[in-house]
Design a protein around this motif. Sequence first.
Motif, PDB file in Angstrom:
ATOM      1  N   ASP A  61     -17.002  19.276  59.704  1.00  0.00           N
ATOM      2  CA  ASP A  61     -18.176  18.670  60.357  1.00  0.00           C
ATOM      3  C   ASP A  61     -19.461  19.327  59.886  1.00  0.00           C
ATOM      4  N   ASP A  62     -19.476  20.649  59.846  1.00  0.00           N
ATOM      5  CA  ASP A  62     -20.679  21.356  59.408  1.00  0.00           C
ATOM      6  C   ASP A  62     -20.980  21.066  57.937  1.00  0.00           C
ATOM      7  N   ARG A  64     -20.184  18.332  56.294  1.00  0.00           N
ATOM      8  CA  ARG A  64     -20.669  16.953  56.211  1.00  0.00           C
ATOM      9  C   ARG A  64     -22.146  16.875  56.584  1.00  0.00           C
ATOM     10  N   GLN A  65     -22.525  17.580  57.652  1.00  0.00           N
ATOM     11  CA  GLN A  65     -23.931  17.585  58.070  1.00  0.00           C
ATOM     12  C   GLN A  65     -24.823  18.215  57.009  1.00  0.00           C
TER      13      GLN A  65
END
Length: 209
Positions: A61-62, A64-65
């Motif tokens: 997730d990190d 991707r951000q």
Amino acid sequence: MGNLLRILSDKSHQPKVDFYLDFEGASPRDDEKEVYAEVEVVLESAKSILAELRTYEGASDDIRQAIQNPSDEAMQQKAWAAVSPSVLKLKNYFDYSASIERIIPKLLGYLTSSSDSVLRRLEEHQAIAKQLAHILQFTLSFDDMKMTNPAIQNDFSYYRRTQSRMRMVCRELLVVSCSWVCACGPDSCSPFSYPCCCVLIEHIYCWLL
């Protein structure tokens, strides 16, 4: 080695050759104890590594951000902070695989190094065959978990890309620093600061190679 693998994986329609391996009670002979003990030390970490890999979540997730917001420095730092511990785990896995790579030839040496048949070697060195089976079991389990968890490759790929960008920035800083030191020269710096700058630049250059 080829004969050993053929015996262990034979799926032909020819009659099977029976041989017995005592995985529960096999004990190393005197000439096997050193290698057997070395394998035992390596296998001590196998269960914990598999358990850790089974619960590996990564920093998807990190990452991707951070990829979607390349100009957001806060997100870049957050992703780097999240992926760094994961990469340390991957480094541990790599080191462990290297230890396995070192001991496998020693095990195979007992099972393939003489003119005796493979079956006879397996029966004579049952403790060694047992250790090899444990290594193979770990390897297959590890590869299965690694291939079915994309977060592992994603984390490592992001780490390498980010590290490559950091090296490029450091190279630019190195060029600027070299230009500054050359322009100033020893006469423009204190007797202490000039050699320190030269040594620092030399170390940075070696790290970038």
